[in-house]
Design a protein around this motif. Structure first.
Motif, PDB file in Angstrom:
ATOM      1  N   ARG A  48       0.833  -1.202   0.000  1.00 13.57           N
ATOM      2  CA  ARG A  48       0.000   0.000   0.000  1.00 13.57           C
ATOM      3  C   ARG A  48       0.873   1.260   0.000  1.00 13.57           C
ATOM      4  O   ARG A  48       1.823   1.364   0.769  1.00 13.57           O
ATOM      5  CB  ARG A  48      -0.911   0.027   1.225  1.00 13.57           C
ATOM      6  N   VAL A  49       0.508   2.186  -0.868  1.00 15.45           N
ATOM      7  CA  VAL A  49       1.192   3.474  -0.951  1.00 15.45           C
ATOM      8  C   VAL A  49       0.118   4.532  -0.762  1.00 15.45           C
ATOM      9  O   VAL A  49      -0.938   4.476  -1.406  1.00 15.45           O
ATOM     10  CB  VAL A  49       1.884   3.666  -2.325  1.00 15.45           C
ATOM     11  N   CYS A  50       0.370   5.488   0.109  1.00 10.17           N
ATOM     12  CA  CYS A  50      -0.599   6.581   0.245  1.00 10.17           C
ATOM     13  C   CYS A  50       0.119   7.908   0.447  1.00 10.17           C
ATOM     14  O   CYS A  50       1.255   7.969   0.912  1.00 10.17           O
ATOM     15  CB  CYS A  50      -1.600   6.299   1.359  1.00 10.17           C
ATOM     16  N   HIS A  51      -0.590   8.975   0.043  1.00  6.79           N
ATOM     17  CA  HIS A  51      -0.055  10.327   0.148  1.00  6.79           C
ATOM     18  C   HIS A  51      -1.203  11.293  -0.127  1.00  6.79           C
ATOM     19  O   HIS A  51      -2.083  10.993  -0.943  1.00  6.79           O
ATOM     20  CB  HIS A  51       1.071  10.525  -0.873  1.00  6.79           C
ATOM     21  N   PRO A  52      -1.205  12.459   0.515  1.00  7.92           N
ATOM     22  CA  PRO A  52      -2.294  13.422   0.304  1.00  7.92           C
ATOM     23  C   PRO A  52      -2.422  13.921  -1.134  1.00  7.92           C
ATOM     24  O   PRO A  52      -3.500  14.361  -1.538  1.00  7.92           O
ATOM     25  CB  PRO A  52      -1.951  14.586   1.244  1.00  7.92           C
ATOM     26  N   THR A  53      -1.337  13.848  -1.925  1.00 15.34           N
ATOM     27  CA  THR A  53      -1.411  14.322  -3.310  1.00 15.34           C
ATOM     28  C   THR A  53      -1.132  13.207  -4.315  1.00 15.34           C
ATOM     29  O   THR A  53      -0.733  13.480  -5.453  1.00 15.34           O
ATOM     30  CB  THR A  53      -0.423  15.490  -3.544  1.00 15.34           C
ATOM     31  N   LEU A  54      -1.346  11.962  -3.916  1.00 16.86           N
ATOM     32  CA  LEU A  54      -1.035  10.814  -4.765  1.00 16.86           C
ATOM     33  C   LEU A  54      -1.831  10.833  -6.063  1.00 16.86           C
ATOM     34  O   LEU A  54      -3.031  11.093  -6.069  1.00 16.86           O
ATOM     35  CB  LEU A  54      -1.349   9.520  -3.997  1.00 16.86           C
ATOM     36  N   ASN A  55      -1.138  10.554  -7.156  1.00 14.62           N
ATOM     37  CA  ASN A  55      -1.765  10.410  -8.468  1.00 14.62           C
ATOM     38  C   ASN A  55      -1.667   8.926  -8.839  1.00 14.62           C
ATOM     39  O   ASN A  55      -0.597   8.455  -9.237  1.00 14.62           O
ATOM     40  CB  ASN A  55      -1.050  11.273  -9.499  1.00 14.62           C
ATOM     41  N   PRO A  56      -2.765   8.160  -8.701  1.00 15.62           N
ATOM     42  CA  PRO A  56      -2.699   6.719  -8.961  1.00 15.62           C
ATOM     43  C   PRO A  56      -2.225   6.358 -10.367  1.00 15.62           C
ATOM     44  O   PRO A  56      -1.499   5.378 -10.539  1.00 15.62           O
ATOM     45  CB  PRO A  56      -4.138   6.245  -8.735  1.00 15.62           C
ATOM     46  N   ASN A  57      -2.603   7.135 -11.349  1.00 15.66           N
ATOM     47  CA  ASN A  57      -2.177   6.837 -12.727  1.00 15.66           C
ATOM     48  C   ASN A  57      -0.663   6.968 -12.885  1.00 15.66           C
ATOM     49  O   ASN A  57      -0.018   6.128 -13.505  1.00 15.66           O
ATOM     50  CB  ASN A  57      -2.887   7.740 -13.731  1.00 15.66           C
ATOM     51  N   HIS A  58      -0.105   8.031 -12.324  1.00 15.56           N
ATOM     52  CA  HIS A  58       1.341   8.236 -12.385  1.00 15.56           C
ATOM     53  C   HIS A  58       2.074   7.116 -11.643  1.00 15.56           C
ATOM     54  O   HIS A  58       3.082   6.589 -12.128  1.00 15.56           O
ATOM     55  CB  HIS A  58       1.710   9.605 -11.804  1.00 15.56           C
ATOM     56  N   LEU A  59       1.560   6.759 -10.466  1.00 13.30           N
ATOM     57  CA  LEU A  59       2.195   5.704  -9.686  1.00 13.30           C
ATOM     58  C   LEU A  59       2.160   4.364 -10.425  1.00 13.30           C
ATOM     59  O   LEU A  59       3.144   3.634 -10.446  1.00 13.30           O
ATOM     60  CB  LEU A  59       1.523   5.588  -8.319  1.00 13.30           C
ATOM     61  N   SER A  60       1.049   4.049 -11.052  1.00 14.99           N
ATOM     62  CA  SER A  60       0.944   2.813 -11.837  1.00 14.99           C
ATOM     63  C   SER A  60       1.973   2.804 -12.969  1.00 14.99           C
ATOM     64  O   SER A  60       2.585   1.775 -13.259  1.00 14.99           O
ATOM     65  CB  SER A  60      -0.454   2.670 -12.438  1.00 14.99           C
TER      66      SER A  60
ATOM     67  N   SER B 126      -4.019  14.394   6.603  1.00 15.17           N
ATOM     68  CA  SER B 126      -4.922  14.358   5.455  1.00 15.17           C
ATOM     69  C   SER B 126      -6.224  13.675   5.840  1.00 15.17           C
ATOM     70  O   SER B 126      -6.229  12.584   6.402  1.00 15.17           O
ATOM     71  CB  SER B 126      -4.274  13.601   4.296  1.00 15.17           C
ATOM     72  N   LYS B 127      -7.337  14.322   5.539  1.00 15.66           N
ATOM     73  CA  LYS B 127      -8.639  13.729   5.836  1.00 15.66           C
ATOM     74  C   LYS B 127      -8.982  12.618   4.866  1.00 15.66           C
ATOM     75  O   LYS B 127      -9.817  11.777   5.147  1.00 15.66           O
ATOM     76  CB  LYS B 127      -9.724  14.798   5.839  1.00 15.66           C
ATOM     77  N   SER B 128      -8.348  12.605   3.714  1.00 18.53           N
ATOM     78  CA  SER B 128      -8.608  11.559   2.735  1.00 18.53           C
ATOM     79  C   SER B 128      -7.441  11.479   1.758  1.00 18.53           C
ATOM     80  O   SER B 128      -7.462  12.098   0.709  1.00 18.53           O
ATOM     81  CB  SER B 128      -9.911  11.838   1.984  1.00 18.53           C
ATOM     82  N   ALA B 129      -6.438  10.723   2.138  1.00 19.08           N
ATOM     83  CA  ALA B 129      -5.260  10.587   1.294  1.00 19.08           C
ATOM     84  C   ALA B 129      -5.570   9.742   0.071  1.00 19.08           C
ATOM     85  O   ALA B 129      -6.550   9.000   0.037  1.00 19.08           O
ATOM     86  CB  ALA B 129      -4.123   9.943   2.089  1.00 19.08           C
ATOM     87  N   GLY B 130      -4.719   9.847  -0.937  1.00 18.36           N
ATOM     88  CA  GLY B 130      -4.822   8.974  -2.088  1.00 18.36           C
ATOM     89  C   GLY B 130      -4.164   7.639  -1.766  1.00 18.36           C
ATOM     90  O   GLY B 130      -3.169   7.588  -1.038  1.00 18.36           O
ATOM     91  N   TYR B 131      -4.733   6.566  -2.282  1.00 21.69           N
ATOM     92  CA  TYR B 131      -4.214   5.225  -2.031  1.00 21.69           C
ATOM     93  C   TYR B 131      -3.953   4.501  -3.343  1.00 21.69           C
ATOM     94  O   TYR B 131      -4.712   4.651  -4.299  1.00 21.69           O
ATOM     95  CB  TYR B 131      -5.215   4.387  -1.229  1.00 21.69           C
TER      96      TYR B 131
END
Length: 136
Positions: free
Chosen positions: A18-30, A53-58
């Motif tokens: 699992r990777v998470c971050h408040p500004t995560l871009n799932p497409n870029h990470l993939s 972060s109230k709702s980080a990207g995962y």
């Protein structure tokens, strides 16, 4: 065997990176990890709080095995997955991304033993592994 018994499995094991971050871009990470994720959430989509972060990207990648393959195989897969992308994970961690591993073992039998394989890359990068067992 009776109806449905041919699908019986004594255990299954799932490993999730699992990777998470408040500004995560799932497409870029993939794209940079060269893997299709099993789960993604853009920041704001998830209801899971992460730090401030109230709702980080995962972004999650996972491997599942079923009986008779032993649960330790998902740990070896995880080490290999991260090891093959070590420099990328190092960069993500240095940029403040949270990376962790979650192992779930579901068992319908009383005793299930396996050896924990070495995970030198996870250890070196400081990526924690959580293991949870579920019994029926």
């Amino acid at each position: 065997m009776g109806c449905g018994e041919d699908h019986y499995t004594a255990w299954k094991a799932i490993s999730t990176v699992r990777v998470c971050h408040p500004t995560l871009n799932p497409n870029h990470l993939s794209k940079i990890l060269k893997t299709t994720p099993s789960i993604t959430y853009w920041p704001g989509e998830s209801k899971i709080h992460r730090g401030e972060s109230k709702s980080a990207g995962y972004w999650c990648a996972e491997k599942r095995v079923d009986y008779p393959i032993r649960p330790d195989s998902v740990i070896r897969w995880t080490e290999s997955f991260v090891s093959n992308r070590e420099s990328i994970f190092y960069e993500l961690l240095s940029e403040g991304y949270d990376v962790n591993v979650y192992i779930a073992v579901f068992s319908d039998i009383l005793a299930l033993g396996f050896d924990l394989p070495p995970t030198p890359t996870l250890w070196k990068l400081g990526i924690p592994i959580g293991i949870e067992f579920f019994a029926s």
